[in-house]
Design an enzyme around this catalytic site. Structure first.
Site, mmCIF file in Angstrom:
data_model
loop_
_atom_site.group_PDB
_atom_site.id
_atom_site.type_symbol
_atom_site.label_atom_id
_atom_site.label_comp_id
_atom_site.label_asym_id
_atom_site.label_seq_id
_atom_site.Cartn_x
_atom_site.Cartn_y
_atom_site.Cartn_z
ATOM 1 N N ASP A 1 0.809 -1.227 0.000
ATOM 2 C CA ASP A 1 0.000 0.000 0.000
ATOM 3 C C ASP A 1 0.841 1.276 0.000
ATOM 4 O O ASP A 1 0.314 2.351 -0.308
ATOM 5 C CB ASP A 1 -0.923 0.032 1.226
ATOM 6 N N MET B 1 -6.128 -2.694 -4.495
ATOM 7 C CA MET B 1 -6.003 -2.574 -3.044
ATOM 8 C C MET B 1 -5.616 -1.153 -2.647
ATOM 9 O O MET B 1 -5.166 -0.368 -3.477
ATOM 10 C CB MET B 1 -5.011 -3.592 -2.510
ATOM 11 N N ARG C 1 -6.484 0.455 1.327
ATOM 12 C CA ARG C 1 -7.672 0.736 2.131
ATOM 13 C C ARG C 1 -7.702 2.154 2.684
ATOM 14 O O ARG C 1 -8.774 2.713 2.851
ATOM 15 C CB ARG C 1 -7.882 -0.305 3.229
ATOM 16 N N ARG D 1 -0.589 -8.994 -4.437
ATOM 17 C CA ARG D 1 0.384 -9.266 -3.364
ATOM 18 C C ARG D 1 1.230 -10.493 -3.639
ATOM 19 O O ARG D 1 2.170 -10.787 -2.904
ATOM 20 C CB ARG D 1 -0.356 -9.469 -2.036
HETATM 21 O O1 F6P Z 1 -2.455 -3.876 3.995
HETATM 22 C C1 F6P Z 1 -2.222 -4.529 2.808
HETATM 23 C C2 F6P Z 1 -3.496 -5.036 2.219
HETATM 24 O O2 F6P Z 1 -3.128 -5.703 1.037
HETATM 25 C C3 F6P Z 1 -4.581 -3.984 1.958
HETATM 26 O O3 F6P Z 1 -4.390 -3.241 0.783
HETATM 27 C C4 F6P Z 1 -5.822 -4.838 1.917
HETATM 28 O O4 F6P Z 1 -6.960 -4.105 2.250
HETATM 29 C C5 F6P Z 1 -5.530 -5.864 2.950
HETATM 30 O O5 F6P Z 1 -4.145 -5.981 3.057
HETATM 31 C C6 F6P Z 1 -6.125 -7.220 2.669
HETATM 32 O O6 F6P Z 1 -5.905 -8.038 3.753
HETATM 33 P P1 F6P Z 1 -6.107 -9.618 3.791
HETATM 34 O O7 F6P Z 1 -4.939 -10.242 3.109
HETATM 35 O O8 F6P Z 1 -6.135 -9.938 5.241
HETATM 36 O O9 F6P Z 1 -7.373 -9.909 3.063
#
Ligand code: F6P
Length: 341
Positions: free
Chosen positions: A126, A168, A170, A274
């Protein structure tokens, strides 16, 4: 010295490059490295693994983290911080390197204030951590999203469609803004600026009037319509108080189609952003961060976090990084706006 290392929060490409850099540098200097599994969870449960040359061999290009990660918050467990402290000493650790984002480093800040020898390394796709120009993981995510926008462009053009791409981010729209600029987005919507749906639709309509029968709209998951709430996928909060976001893309796509009459499709990129191998930039940044973190430990400069300023690796107080989130630079957004419509 015996140095512990953990990776916490959402994973991101480049974590293994840090683990490798810390381990290689420490072993070169005759120190010992203990990998703590699954973030703070591993320190609560004394779930650890000794890291040697073999354990970090071949991990540089691997996505994710060989140590595993979790969103465990020791401050949300009964006697959590006490257990973490006891285990730190039981494991004979001289120092701990915590690799994480706002949540993991927030815990690191508190534990440092309570007396633990901790150094932080900033990671997150992020890019919303203050005190560093970039976190590693961000460049890789931006490259992935840019490639996806390029792909969506060709199919959008063939079908005369509007493509909404939800990415992504948030609290901050860094991925949306960077990948939007790189991918030639026709509108970018970010959490920092509430969505004015009339403006978005008028911009698409005027674009069509000049003969462009397709448009790419990039929207960050944390973007909101004016005076409206966040789009939430799951109300249940994690141990750091976060809800799972998602749904803005679908809602936006429907409104755009209804208001403009142009066929619209929505793509949610989610965790694709990710995953996978880190970019060369992130591998180098993560390696430099890892080496610097080790040096801070050796100099006993605890409570510090490594950071990138310009092209220099510096160190700052952990608190500086976790006090306030880094939002998108609106001057950059102004550049993106030149290409809207
Ligand atoms: O904080 C990194 C992030 O990829 C955010 O952009 C996203 O909202 C969140 O993690 C998603 O989290 P998870 O992997 O727990 O669904």
């Amino acid at each position: 010295m015996k140095i512990g290392i953990l990776t916490g929060g959402g994973d991101c490409p480049g974590l293994n490059s840090v683990i490798r850099a810390v381990t290689r540098k420490a072993l070169n200097e005759g120190d010992e490295v203990l990998g703590i599994k699954y973030g703070w969870k591993g320190l609560l449960e004394k779930d650890c693994v000794k890291l040697d040359l073999d354990s970090v061999s071949g991990i540089l290009p691997k996505g994710g983290t060989v140590l595993g990660t979790s969103r465990t918050n020791p401050y949300k467990k009964e006697n959590g911080q006490q257990i973490v402290k006891e285990n730190f000493y039981d494991l004979n650790l001289d120092a701990l390197i915590a690799v994480g984002g706002e949540d993991t480093l927030g815990v690191a800040t508190k534990l440092y204030k309570e007396g633990l020898n901790i150094v932080g390394v900033p990671k997150t796709i992020d890019n919303d951590l203050s005190a560093t120009d970039f976190t590693f993981g961000f460049d890789t995510a931006v490259n992935i999203v840019t490639e996806c926008i390029d792909r969506l462009h060709t199919t959008a053009e063939s079908h005369n469609r509007i493509m909404v791409v939800e990415v992504m981010g948030r609290h901050a729209g860094w991925i949306a803004t960077y990948a939007g600029i790189a991918g030639g987005a026709d509108f970018i919507l970010i959490p920092e600026i509430p969505i004015d749906i009339e403006e978005v639709c008028n911009s698409i309509i005027s674009r069509h009037k000049r003969g462009k029968n397709f448009s790419i709209i990039v929207v960050a998951e944390g973007a909101v319509f004016k005076n409206k709430a966040l789009f939430v996928q799951e109300e249940k909060r994690d141990e750091f108080g976060h809800i799972r976001l998602g749904g803005i893309g679908q809602a936006l796509g429907k409104i755009i189609e209804d208001k403009t009459g142009f066929e619209t499709r929505v793509t949610v990129l989610g965790h694709i952003q990710r995953g996978g191998t880190p970019s060369a930039f992130d591998r180098v940044l993560a390696t430099r961060f890892g080496v610097k973190a080790y040096e801070l430990v050796k100099e006993k400069r605890f409570g510090r976090m490594v950071a990138l300023r310009g092209n220099k690796i510096i160190d700052v107080w952990l608190e500086e990084a976790t006090g306030e989130l880094k939002r998108v630079d609106l001057a950059l957004y102004e550049i993106a706006k030149i290409f809207f419509g």
